[in-house]
Design an enzyme around this catalytic site. Structure first.
Site, PDB file in Angstrom:
ATOM      1  N   GLN A 100       0.847  -1.205   0.000  1.00  0.00           N
ATOM      2  CA  GLN A 100       0.000   0.000   0.000  1.00  0.00           C
ATOM      3  C   GLN A 100       0.875   1.246   0.000  1.00  0.00           C
ATOM      4  O   GLN A 100       1.767   1.398   0.848  1.00  0.00           O
ATOM      5  CB  GLN A 100      -0.937   0.007   1.217  1.00  0.00           C
ATOM      6  CG  GLN A 100      -1.947   1.152   1.166  1.00  0.00           C
ATOM      7  CD  GLN A 100      -2.932   1.132   2.339  1.00  0.00           C
ATOM      8  OE1 GLN A 100      -2.785   0.350   3.277  1.00  0.00           O
ATOM      9  NE2 GLN A 100      -3.920   2.005   2.280  1.00  0.00           N
TER      10      GLN A 100
ATOM     11  N   HIS B 231      -8.487   1.664  -1.603  1.00  0.00           N
ATOM     12  CA  HIS B 231      -8.757   1.580  -3.039  1.00  0.00           C
ATOM     13  C   HIS B 231      -8.716   0.131  -3.468  1.00  0.00           C
ATOM     14  O   HIS B 231      -7.886  -0.637  -3.009  1.00  0.00           O
ATOM     15  CB  HIS B 231      -7.747   2.408  -3.844  1.00  0.00           C
ATOM     16  CG  HIS B 231      -6.318   2.155  -3.458  1.00  0.00           C
ATOM     17  ND1 HIS B 231      -5.740   2.714  -2.338  1.00  0.00           N
ATOM     18  CD2 HIS B 231      -5.367   1.401  -4.032  1.00  0.00           C
ATOM     19  CE1 HIS B 231      -4.480   2.310  -2.248  1.00  0.00           C
ATOM     20  NE2 HIS B 231      -4.239   1.505  -3.257  1.00  0.00           N
TER      21      HIS B 231
HETATM   22  P1  5GP Z   1      -1.283   0.875  -3.727  1.00  0.00           P
HETATM   23  O1  5GP Z   1       0.172   0.580  -4.031  1.00  0.00           O
HETATM   24  O2  5GP Z   1      -1.428   1.850  -2.584  1.00  0.00           O
HETATM   25  O3  5GP Z   1      -2.129  -0.360  -3.543  1.00  0.00           O
HETATM   26  O4  5GP Z   1      -1.877   1.557  -5.029  1.00  0.00           O
HETATM   27  C1  5GP Z   1      -1.802   2.906  -5.288  1.00  0.00           C
HETATM   28  C2  5GP Z   1      -1.997   3.060  -6.780  1.00  0.00           C
HETATM   29  O5  5GP Z   1      -2.273   4.428  -7.049  1.00  0.00           O
HETATM   30  C3  5GP Z   1      -0.779   2.682  -7.604  1.00  0.00           C
HETATM   31  O6  5GP Z   1      -1.110   1.635  -8.511  1.00  0.00           O
HETATM   32  C4  5GP Z   1      -0.393   3.977  -8.322  1.00  0.00           C
HETATM   33  O7  5GP Z   1       0.064   3.771  -9.632  1.00  0.00           O
HETATM   34  C5  5GP Z   1      -1.683   4.768  -8.276  1.00  0.00           C
HETATM   35  N1  5GP Z   1      -1.494   6.204  -8.246  1.00  0.00           N
HETATM   36  C6  5GP Z   1      -0.595   6.895  -7.500  1.00  0.00           C
HETATM   37  N2  5GP Z   1      -0.715   8.214  -7.721  1.00  0.00           N
HETATM   38  C7  5GP Z   1      -1.712   8.367  -8.638  1.00  0.00           C
HETATM   39  C8  5GP Z   1      -2.289   9.509  -9.271  1.00  0.00           C
HETATM   40  O8  5GP Z   1      -1.920  10.664  -9.039  1.00  0.00           O
HETATM   41  N3  5GP Z   1      -3.286   9.273 -10.160  1.00  0.00           N
HETATM   42  C9  5GP Z   1      -3.729   8.009 -10.448  1.00  0.00           C
HETATM   43  N4  5GP Z   1      -4.719   7.894 -11.358  1.00  0.00           N
HETATM   44  N5  5GP Z   1      -3.203   6.914  -9.861  1.00  0.00           N
HETATM   45  C10 5GP Z   1      -2.211   7.088  -8.972  1.00  0.00           C
END
Ligand code: 5GP
Ligand code: ZN
Length: 113
Positions: free
Chosen positions: A93, A99
């Site tokens: 995360q 999300h």
């Molecule tokens: P996590 O690693 O927290 O499960 O996922 C976060 C996700 O958010 C990642 O896949 C990353 O690419 C996406 N993400 C990060 N910053 C942004 C942004 O500014 N806009 C969008 N559309 N996605 C983002």
């Protein structure tokens, strides 16, 4: 709403996103760094830090996230896809607003590395 949260900023429109669905409870938008041909995120508009921050009052919106994710996946031409919710840095995360990733359009390995 959390002032410094990236996804709250997207909800507020402070940061642009390629939105796929929006209502008063849920927003879906394409991931900025897709790991597959289709990769989008479904989030509640309520700021919840992650899966472990979910409480009983969130039961409805968490279910709705899956229903909306399924609907968009179908619109995107996916019959097979993966849903991912990371909880905590060790699990991958990086954004601490819950999300649900919806990922598909190629074959995916299991288990994750
Ligand atoms: P996590 O690693 O927290 O499960 O996922 C976060 C996700 O958010 C990642 O896949 C990353 O690419 C996406 N993400 C990060 N910053 C942004 C942004 O500014 N806009 C969008 N559309 N996605 C983002
Ligand atoms: Zn937030």
């Amino acid at each position: 709403m959390a002032e410094d949260c990236l996804f709250c900023k997207i909800i507020r429109g402070d940061i642009p996103a390629d939105k796929l669905y929006e209502d008063d409870e849920v927003l879906a938008f394409r991931d900025i760094a897709p790991v597959a041909p289709v990769h989008f995120l479904v989030i509640p508009k309520k700021h919840i830090s992650g899966p472990s921050g979910v409480t009983e009052e969130d039961d409805k919106v968490i279910g709705k996230m899956m229903r909306i994710g399924n609907h968009i996946a179908k619109e995107e031409g996916l019959e097979q896809f993966r849903l991912v919710l990371n909880n905590g840095a060790e699990a991958g995360q990086t954004v601490f607003h819950i999300h649900m990733h919806v990922i598909g359009g190629r074959s995916l390995n299991w288990p994750p590395g």
